[in-house]
Write a protein that holds these residues in place. Structure first.
Motif: not given
Ligand SMILES: *Cc1c(COP(=O)(O)O)cnc(C)c1O
Length: 446
Positions: A150-161, A306-318
């Motif tokens: 979740l952290a890498c997906t919500a925070v690591g885009r668009p440029g990647g990590v 943390v807010g970005r992670c919480r609002r990411h669509p993946l957060a619901r799945a996880l």
């Protein structure tokens, strides 16, 4: 060669199957599978004669009895591995189990009791964990891998990590941190070499200068080397150096702590607080490895990330279920009250060698064993912690001529020991004193 196998109906109607509690449709599926297996074995020449309907019915009944047994069965962990990945990792405290039971029914999962309105999930858990971990905000998911994803997906885009080749850890069962970090679509930029990575390597990734890069990375990922160490001609910048670099370029620093510790666990494991105070913007870790609570993943750090992670669509799945959230809250409460030493994992760590030895001697006497069956042993923390994280322990050496066979027999009655140097050892550090009676009964049984 093809065989004349008994008809399905004849097998199903056999009395050996009549007493099975499984639905007829399930019995039929197992009978069909058994027949298919017999046909396959006949085809490759492993079987020359068709078994009777009764033999097949009995075999199917045995298999059905196996799958219809309530699972997972409880076991006694006498391996000396504290956080045993294969044995359910951290055993939960009585309070955590009670909280799970309370939450199992109708509960205030997303409900404000005061106003009667919909509330947001985990509002009763977040502030407590945030205070405990010294973080602005906290989010909870169902395990450590999910937190990293979740952290890498919500925070690591668009440029990647950007991740150092020296930190590309495989955590077990073939799962690799770099692959999990990229599984949500964030690009993963490998930098440095296996043994040496420099600040300049990170700076190049932040400047978008790596071959193939079309812009700067969106985040730096730091992964704690939880299960291996490097020595020799090695270099890795300090976390604080990377934090300073990231801050200067406005790029967040993510740190995957994995296990870590809240203090009290032996070894040199860093804590979430240490990572945050060294400048990590978002720390991910495993709730059970870190706290000795239920399997969960924790993201701790700045409110914005943390807010970005919480609002990411993946957060619901996880997101974790209500029983996990309840057990995590009960476990966090033990820390908040300063009573973490009562948690099963921390109790295991707390026994002195003298206490363990006294228990071992008493158990050996009660088992009526000859003298001299108590051994010095070495327990390990496990759960992906450093290989060097060991503690002196005490074990019972089961008197037997065939340690492997006795170990197998003990497993059948719910005790998992460890065969070491030709002896079957029952390490008492990982056995709660409340389990001693059950341990004695199981050993007597065998
Ligand atoms: C254990 C571990 C994880 C994964 O945590 P789980 O709770 O098992 O999903 C991730 N990163 C590191 C470094 C770990 O040690």
């Amino acid at each position: 060669m093809s065989l004349r196998l008994p008809r399905v109906d004849r097998i199903l109607d056999h009395p050996a199957l009549a007493s099975s509690p499984a639905l007829r449709s399930i019995q039929k599926r197992y009978v069909n599978d058994a027949l298919a297996d017999l046909r396959r074995r006949a085809l490759v020449g492993e079987l020359s004669e068709a078994p009777e309907a009764e033999a097949i019915a009995r075999a199917v009944a045995r298999r059905l009895a196996e799958v219809m047994t309530p699972r997972p069965r409880a076991l006694i962990n006498a391996t000396g591995v504290l956080l045993h990945t294969n044995l359910g990792r951290a055993p939960l405290s009585r309070e955590a189990v009670a909280a799970m039971t309370a939450a199992a029914g109708t509960c205030e999962l997303e409900f404000e009791v005061e106003s009667g309105r919909r509330g947001s999930r985990l509002t009763w858990l977040r502030p407590l964990l945030a205070a405990l971990l010294g973080a602005e905000d906290v989010h909870v998911v169902n395990n450590g891998a999910a937190a990293l994803l979740l952290a890498c997906t919500a925070v690591g885009r668009p440029g990647g990590v950007a991740l150092s080749r020296g930190q590309m850890v495989e955590i077990g069962d073939g799962f690799r941190v770099a692959e999990m970090a990229a599984a949500g679509g964030a690009a993963l930029w490998e930098i440095g070499s296996t043994n040496r990575t420099h600040v300049a390597d990170y700076a190049a990734a932040l400047a978008g200068e790596l071959p193939g890069q079309s812009g700067p990375v969106a985040a730096i990922l730091w992964v704690h080397l939880s299960n291996f160490s490097q020595a020799g001609f090695v270099h890795q910048p300090e976390l604080a150096e990377l934090a300073a670099l990231g801050r200067a370029r406005g790029v967040p620093l993510l740190a995957d702590l994995g296990s870590g510790s809240l203090g009290g666990i032996p070894g040199e494991e860093p804590t979430v607080q240490e990572y945050l105070s060294q400048g990590a913007d978002l720390v991910t870790c495993s709730g059970d490895k870190l706290l000795g609570g239920p399997q969960a993943g924790i993201l701790a750090g700045s409110a914005a990330l943390v807010g970005r992670c919480r609002r990411h669509p993946l957060a619901r799945a996880l997101r974790p279920d209500k029983t996990t959230a309840a057990a995590l809250h009960a476990t966090a409460l033990a820390y908040a009250r300063g009573q973490a030493d009562t948690l099963p994992l921390r109790r295991m760590i707390g026994w002195s060698e003298d206490q363990l030895r006294a228990r071992a001697e008493a158990l050996a006497v009660r088992l009526g064993w000859p003298p001299g069956q108590v051994r010095a042993s070495v327990a390990t923390v496990g759960g992906g912690s450093l290989p060097g994280d060991t503690m002196a322990s005490v074990a019972l050496a089961v008197p037997t001529r065939d340690p492997s066979a006795t170990a197998a027999a003990l497993r059948q009655v719910g005790v998992v020991g460890r065969v070491h140097a030709g002896e079957l050892l029952l390490d008492l550090r990982t056995v709660a004193p409340e389990e001693d009676e059950a341990l004695i009964a199981a050993v007597r049984d065998v």
